[in-house]
Design a protein around this motif. Structure first.
Motif, mmCIF file in Angstrom:
data_model
loop_
_atom_site.group_PDB
_atom_site.id
_atom_site.type_symbol
_atom_site.label_atom_id
_atom_site.label_comp_id
_atom_site.label_asym_id
_atom_site.label_seq_id
_atom_site.Cartn_x
_atom_site.Cartn_y
_atom_site.Cartn_z
ATOM 1 N N ARG A 110 0.822 -1.206 0.000
ATOM 2 C CA ARG A 110 0.000 0.000 0.000
ATOM 3 C C ARG A 110 0.864 1.268 0.000
ATOM 4 O O ARG A 110 1.743 1.439 0.835
ATOM 5 C CB ARG A 110 -0.897 0.030 1.236
ATOM 6 C CG ARG A 110 -2.109 -0.877 1.159
ATOM 7 C CD ARG A 110 -2.980 -0.641 2.370
ATOM 8 N NE ARG A 110 -4.242 -1.350 2.268
ATOM 9 C CZ ARG A 110 -5.273 -1.131 3.071
ATOM 10 N NH1 ARG A 110 -5.175 -0.225 4.023
ATOM 11 N NH2 ARG A 110 -6.380 -1.802 2.943
ATOM 12 N N ARG A 141 -3.127 0.192 -6.442
ATOM 13 C CA ARG A 141 -4.021 0.569 -5.349
ATOM 14 C C ARG A 141 -4.509 -0.688 -4.648
ATOM 15 O O ARG A 141 -5.043 -1.603 -5.286
ATOM 16 C CB ARG A 141 -5.210 1.374 -5.859
ATOM 17 C CG ARG A 141 -6.124 1.827 -4.728
ATOM 18 C CD ARG A 141 -7.211 2.755 -5.185
ATOM 19 N NE ARG A 141 -8.078 3.088 -4.063
ATOM 20 C CZ ARG A 141 -9.390 2.940 -4.042
ATOM 21 N NH1 ARG A 141 -10.006 2.474 -5.125
ATOM 22 N NH2 ARG A 141 -10.107 3.267 -3.000
ATOM 23 N N THR A 158 -6.828 -2.199 -1.438
ATOM 24 C CA THR A 158 -7.891 -1.899 -0.480
ATOM 25 C C THR A 158 -8.240 -3.158 0.291
ATOM 26 O O THR A 158 -8.073 -4.274 -0.199
ATOM 27 C CB THR A 158 -9.156 -1.364 -1.176
ATOM 28 O OG1 THR A 158 -9.643 -2.353 -2.099
ATOM 29 C CG2 THR A 158 -8.873 -0.082 -1.914
ATOM 30 N N PHE A 169 -7.001 -5.441 -5.106
ATOM 31 C CA PHE A 169 -6.010 -4.509 -5.638
ATOM 32 C C PHE A 169 -6.143 -4.409 -7.152
ATOM 33 O O PHE A 169 -6.591 -5.338 -7.828
ATOM 34 C CB PHE A 169 -4.591 -4.928 -5.246
ATOM 35 C CG PHE A 169 -4.123 -6.238 -5.815
ATOM 36 C CD1 PHE A 169 -3.226 -6.272 -6.872
ATOM 37 C CD2 PHE A 169 -4.560 -7.445 -5.291
ATOM 38 C CE1 PHE A 169 -2.783 -7.470 -7.394
ATOM 39 C CE2 PHE A 169 -4.124 -8.650 -5.814
ATOM 40 C CZ PHE A 169 -3.230 -8.658 -6.869
ATOM 41 N N SER A 227 -0.439 8.787 -8.282
ATOM 42 C CA SER A 227 -1.077 8.183 -9.455
ATOM 43 C C SER A 227 -2.464 8.767 -9.664
ATOM 44 O O SER A 227 -3.145 9.140 -8.704
ATOM 45 C CB SER A 227 -1.197 6.662 -9.285
ATOM 46 O OG SER A 227 0.043 6.061 -9.034
ATOM 47 N N ASN A 259 -13.979 5.158 -6.922
ATOM 48 C CA ASN A 259 -12.559 5.098 -7.270
ATOM 49 C C ASN A 259 -11.964 6.498 -7.166
ATOM 50 O O ASN A 259 -12.593 7.482 -7.552
ATOM 51 C CB ASN A 259 -12.381 4.556 -8.689
ATOM 52 C CG ASN A 259 -12.902 3.142 -8.818
ATOM 53 O OD1 ASN A 259 -12.502 2.249 -8.082
ATOM 54 N ND2 ASN A 259 -13.824 2.921 -9.759
ATOM 55 N N TYR A 281 -4.209 9.022 -5.928
ATOM 56 C CA TYR A 281 -3.785 8.292 -4.739
ATOM 57 C C TYR A 281 -2.273 8.193 -4.734
ATOM 58 O O TYR A 281 -1.611 8.284 -5.784
ATOM 59 C CB TYR A 281 -4.415 6.904 -4.680
ATOM 60 C CG TYR A 281 -4.250 6.064 -5.932
ATOM 61 C CD1 TYR A 281 -3.248 5.107 -6.042
ATOM 62 C CD2 TYR A 281 -5.111 6.224 -7.014
ATOM 63 C CE1 TYR A 281 -3.101 4.336 -7.186
ATOM 64 C CE2 TYR A 281 -4.969 5.467 -8.161
ATOM 65 C CZ TYR A 281 -3.974 4.531 -8.242
ATOM 66 O OH TYR A 281 -3.827 3.784 -9.394
ATOM 67 N N GLU A 323 -0.299 7.266 3.518
ATOM 68 C CA GLU A 323 -0.994 6.955 2.267
ATOM 69 C C GLU A 323 -2.164 7.908 2.109
ATOM 70 O O GLU A 323 -2.939 8.132 3.050
ATOM 71 C CB GLU A 323 -1.494 5.515 2.263
ATOM 72 C CG GLU A 323 -2.178 5.135 0.953
ATOM 73 C CD GLU A 323 -2.838 3.765 0.999
ATOM 74 O OE1 GLU A 323 -3.084 3.194 -0.076
ATOM 75 O OE2 GLU A 323 -3.133 3.280 2.106
ATOM 76 N N ILE A 351 -5.588 8.823 -0.245
ATOM 77 C CA ILE A 351 -6.587 8.444 -1.242
ATOM 78 C C ILE A 351 -7.572 9.609 -1.314
ATOM 79 O O ILE A 351 -8.270 9.884 -0.339
ATOM 80 C CB ILE A 351 -7.331 7.147 -0.856
ATOM 81 C CG1 ILE A 351 -6.337 6.019 -0.560
ATOM 82 C CG2 ILE A 351 -8.306 6.753 -1.951
ATOM 83 C CD1 ILE A 351 -5.578 5.518 -1.756
ATOM 84 N N GLU A 390 -12.703 2.711 4.486
ATOM 85 C CA GLU A 390 -12.620 1.572 3.570
ATOM 86 C C GLU A 390 -13.546 0.432 3.979
ATOM 87 O O GLU A 390 -13.751 -0.500 3.203
ATOM 88 C CB GLU A 390 -11.184 1.048 3.522
ATOM 89 C CG GLU A 390 -10.162 2.063 3.059
ATOM 90 C CD GLU A 390 -8.746 1.526 3.132
ATOM 91 O OE1 GLU A 390 -8.216 1.157 2.085
ATOM 92 O OE2 GLU A 390 -8.183 1.473 4.241
#
Length: 1020
Positions: A151, A158, A160, A172, A783, A871, A875, A894, A896, A1000
């Motif tokens: 991660r 990506r 999760t 992923f 990304s 989505n 991220y 991280e 998102i 998540e």
């Protein structure tokens, strides 16, 4: 004259004496001394073969097997320590006779050897988009699943995890979604990358049984240039994993041992007794305590007894991990052996997971031309899944066994007077007691996985070799479920036993030719191989066991009429031909052409075979003659690729017409006389009916991708990175095509859809500070991928011939896959707005939605908008690693961003179930945050609109602090290296997605946990 001569002689004598004094002083300051020391890596392990050089001279040497070195050098000299794969370090002697050195890994990775699929290449000659993972990342992350440890570490990848169940997997993607998932059954499954371990693609991408300690390298293939070598399997990217092997050295023993604690990351705020009663009043359930509560609830309320279901159900979990690895060998025989134990006691009762694994990798070189070897793994896992026994709340294929945490009354009964668990927490028996269910059921899942991967390699000529890579795997799973006769009122005891067996085998014939011809070099690979996978599943059910004493083991004692059985078998296979030809000129211009031809059993004879070509080019500008070698820009490489990839993640036999089994009960006249009815009995009959229409022209989804990339290194490669931009067009999506009902079917599966996906991957790594005792390095990944649906169905067009949306499935032309299309929630109608609210048939306290077309009504066809996407817009992750002497601190954040989700932790806010404690509207509390309870706006489409929230987050994903004991302290001990560490995972979320265990997590699923691990690593 004589006086002058005498004076001159005196001057010369003084000058000579001064010069001699200076030379003597210099000789003292520059006198050679013997310097010794030990060179280790970041983990404190000795580094053999490191070059030690007195800077500015040719005086040097190398470290021995134990990392020890000795060199004579001036006391004011500067020593230079260098080794492939590590950052060169210079240290001033300053008169010291003992200098111990720690070398950091070279994060620029510009000259490393990269696994590229059926071979290796130097990083400078790679033409595709391939990211290499720092293996230390995996070692610092206390998770049992290797993909989860990635991660925030790889741009474009990506990961999760919406379920914290011990032993569960992760989801992923690489560069987002391209497929709508109709062929595979779900979007997640259809877009999952292929995982290749030691050259073998794993069916279903299952790596739960793979021990992270066994992994030597991970490479992520992201584009068609590098991925085309896996053809029909590579549309979603490839994860290449290589396991550890031995080396020609004295045997090394490494022991790892750790223990950890797991806790719920964030607890949600659920109503207490007083809030619950007020909610019942406000939602219209009644106006007195006696009207809204059951007698047992009233008793508990009067006595001040309340139940915190989170506190009772969610405890502290633990983890234990221990492994011992032995590796070493000689030039002819190398070996690696590792045994590992992982145990996790879940945060919920009866949710433990234990995994035991054993791996042996061995290689033998009887001659310079022949190499034989094998990789063997045996893994067994035992999972207690009794915590998942509650199934009443599972909807639409979802899994929600923990809904009672939120629904159960805080004024209920948990135990009876005799200390046993109550069946129900309320007198009306509408709310179950999960502890009773756990006590009266058993759910077990046991998995055994064994495989062997023998290989043989023969060097035919200089640069030409043949390799035979084979693989055979057997994976068996046992699932047992039992519910006692006391599980629920009026139902007998039940049982299910399921046995799955999956056999997978592969044979690859690989010819490789690598040869340099002066300024020219050729790298060619040719492969012929096949892989087959078979699957068998047997299920036995009992609707009424003879006894509760034996659990599901009593299933064979069931009466015939209470037994049911099912048998399922499946198989698929693929045969492939691969050619890859690489050419480079002076390592400046590199061309790679790849062609793969796949034949799959998943398609009929018409489209059984497909071709997947790619062409890629790389230009190392820093190797041009015009390049300024003294520039701050050390390396610069441009890459360009174009290729075609396939997606074979579809169900087997979809091209065939399939029947469905029909079971029914009919009345049968035993004597054939219709005038008598006493002999009429019921009889069960089984038949078959048409289910799906055949399509012999079905074929795989195809993705065409272009990728442009740039690799760079600055300041002696202390700052390095990559940037890639790409565009992928996926056609022939598997979707249902509407046909006239006169055919007997409304639709059939075919290749009609199209999507487009564009994005950017960016990766940056830096050695910010690197001194003798202190270093600081950092890594950044970022990304962005944007997909959109281009076409869905050839027969679904408007009057102008433009493709139309499929609202039933949530597919919209020009919008991303999974976009949320709903009303826009603006707040709550207030008392002073009652007249305006009445226009919309609303009252104060109801939800206020945007009237898009201003017609005075909220209607599905005109007033829904695109609210967001599950989505992310982008991220990434930031890693900082700081080292001071023997200490190392690593922190990963991280991010998102741009994620929108419906928060189903918010319930319907009607009825007698408990709810989250929220700031809802009342006349005395005119909140604009949430509507009044009991309103229709909490359910259905309107309810989803109210619950739609921004689920973006910043997470403190990993923290690792370790200390490597200095070599001089353990030099006389049997240890080569010894380190102590503490590591954390999933530690903190910063998010606006409130009232959930994490942004998540799924409602009712096993909560995501935070973990702190304490351990030691010892090398002998």
């Amino acid at each position: 004259m004589n006086n002058q001569l005498q004076s001159k002689k005196g001057y010369n004598t003084g000058s000579i004496l001064s010069l001699l004094f200076l030379l003597f002083t210099f000789s003292l300051s520059a006198q050679n001394i013997a310097i010794t020391g030990t060179i280790v890596d970041n983990e404190g392990l000795p580094l053999p073969g490191v070059t030690v050089l007195v800077e500015g001279t040719k005086n040097g040497g190398t470290a021995d097997f134990d990392g020890n070195y000795s060199i004579n050098a001036p006391s004011d000299a500067t020593l230079k320590f260098s080794s492939i794969g590590f950052v060169t370090k210079t240290i001033n002697v300053n008169g010291r006779r003992v200098i111990n050195v720690t070398l950091n890994e070279d994060i620029s990775q510009l000259d490393e050897i990269v696994i590229v699929g059926y071979g290796t290449q130097e990083r400078s000659n790679v033409t595709g988009a391939i990211s290499t993972v720092d293996i230390a990342v995996i070692e610092k992350t206390p998770v049992p699943n290797v993909v989860e440890s990635l991660r925030g570490q790889v741009s474009g990848l990506r990961v999760t995890r919406g379920n914290g169940q011990p032993g569960s997997g992760v989801n992923f993607t690489i560069r987002g979604n391209n497929s709508l998932g109709e062929g595979a059954g779900s979007v997640g499954e259809a877009n999952q990358p292929i995982i290749v371990v030691d050259g073998v693609p794993l069916p279903g991408g299952n790596i739960n049984e793979l021990n992270p300690d066994d992994i030597a390298s991970i490479n992520i293939i992201k584009d068609a240039g590098a991925g085309a070598i896996y053809g029909s399997r590579a549309a979603n990217g490839v994860v290449l994993i290589t396991t550890k092997s031995g080396s020609a050295s004295k045997p090394t023993i490494k022991v790892n041992a750790s223990t950890g604690i797991n806790t719920v990351n964030t607890r949600v705020n659920i109503m207490n007794g007083d809030e619950y009663i007020k909610y019942l009043f406000d939602s219209g359930q009644g106006s007195t305590v006696n009207a809204v509560l059951d007698p047992n609830e009233i008793t508990n309320y009067v006595n001040g007894n309340q139940v915190d279901w989170q506190e009772l159900l969610l405890k502290q979990g633990t983890t234990q991990n221990a492994s011992i690895a032995i590796s070493g060998g000689s030039e002819k025989l190398k070996f690696y052996l590792n045994g590992d134990l992982y145990q996790e006691q879940g945060i919920v009762t009866n949710s433990d997971y234990n995994r035991y694994s054993l791996r042996f990798n061995g290689e033998y070189n009887p001659s310079d031309k022949v190499t034989v070897g094998a990789r063997v793994q045996l893994t067994k896992s035992f999972a207690d899944e009794t915590s998942n026994t509650i199934s009443e709340f599972n909807q639409n294929g979802g899994f929600a066994p923990f809904v009672p945490i939120f629904n159960n009354t805080p004024l209920g009964d948990v135990v009876n007077e005799d200390g046993t668990f109550t069946k129900f927490v309320r007198d009306d028996q509408f709310q179950i007691n999960p502890f009773h269910r756990y006590n009266e059921s058993i759910v077990d899942r046991f998995v055994t996985r064994a495989y062997i991967n023998p290989y043989f390699e023969y060097k035919i000529l200089d640069g030409l070799s043949y390799r035979l890579n084979t693989f055979a795997e057997d994976r068996s799973q046992f699932y047992g479920r039992f519910t006692s006769s006391n599980y629920s009122d009026g139902d007998p005891s039940t049982a299910q036993i399921q046995r799955q067996n999956q056999v997978n085998y592969l044979v690859d014939n690989i010819i490789t030719y690598k040869k340099d011809f002066g300024k020219h070099a050729i790298d060619a690979t040719f492969v012929y191989g096949f892989q087959k996978n078979t699957f068998e599943q047997f299920d036995a059910f009992s609707d009424k066991l003879a006894t509760d004493l034996l659990g599901y083991n009593a299933i064979d004692d069931t009466a015939t009429e209470d037994q049911r059985f099912s048998w399922d078998t499946d198989e698929d296979g693929i045969v492939y031909y691969v050619g890859r030809l690489g050419y480079n000129f002076e390592s400046r211009y590199i061309f790679t052409f790849t062609l793969r031809r796949d034949g799959s059993s998943k398609f009929g004879s018409t489209n059984k075979y497909g071709n997947f070509p790619s062409l890629s080019f790389a230009w190392n500008l820093n190797k041009e003659k015009f390049w300024n070698t003294d520039s701050f820009l050390n390396t610069l490489k441009f890459r360009a690729t174009f290729g075609t990839l396939g997606n074979d993640r579809i169900g087997n036999y979809r091209y065939l017409a399939t029947p469905s089994v029909v079971r029914t009960t009919v009345l049968q006249d035993q004597d054939g006389d219709p005038s008598t009815v006493d002999d009429v009995v019921e009889a069960n009959i089984v038949g078959y009916a048409k289910n799906t229409l055949a399509n012999p022209y079905l074929k795989w989804e195809t993705s065409k991708q272009i990728n442009l990339g740039l690799d760079f290194g600055l300041f002696n490669n202390n700052l390095s990175g990559t940037i890639d931009i790409y565009s992928t067009t996926t056609t022939d999506l598997l979707l249902p095509e509407l046909i006239p009902i006169i055919n007997g079917y409304e639709s059939y599966i075919t290749n009609v859809g199209e999507t487009q996906n564009r994005g950017i991957d960016f990766n940056l790594k830096a050695n910010i500070i690197d001194t003798e005792n202190f270093s600081w390095s950092a890594g950044l990944t970022w990304s962005m991928d944007k997909n959109e649906i281009v076409r869905l169905n050839r027969n679904s067009t408007d009057a102008d011939g433009n493709p139309v949306n499929d609202e039933a499935n949530g597919w919209f032309i020009g919008q991303p896959i999974g976009v949320i299309y709903n009303y826009k929630f603006l707040g709550v109608w207030q008392t002073e707005e009652s007249a305006e609210a009445a226009v919309f048939n609303q009252v104060p306290g109801d939800a206020k939605f945007l009237d898009v077309n201003n017609d005075g009504a909220i209607t599905p066809g005109e007033d829904r908008l695109f609210l967001g996407n599950p989505n992310p817009d982008w991220y990434g992750g930031i890693t900082n690693t700081i080292r001071y002497k023997g200490f190392e601190l690593s922190v990963l954040l991280e991010a998102i961003q741009g994620v929108t989700r419906v928060n189903n932790f918010y319930g319907g806010f009607n009825g007698r179930n408990n709810q989250l404690a929220i700031n809802y509207w009342t006349a005395a509390n005119p909140s604009s945050e949430f509507p009044r309870v009991g309103s229709q706006d909490w359910t259905g489409t309107r309810g989803d609109a109210v619950k739609t929230r921004d689920a973006s987050f910043l997470a403190l994903r990993n923290v690792s602090l370790s200390y490597n004991l200095p070599t001089n302290l353990i030099k006389k001990s049997p240890f080569k290296a010894l380190s102590l560490y503490v590591r954390g995972n999933n530690l903190k979320y910063w998010t606006d997605f409130e009232d959930a265990y994490s942004p998540e997590a799924g409602f009712g699923a096993y909560p995501i946990v935070s973990n702190w691990t304490f351990g030691t690593s010892i090398t002998f």
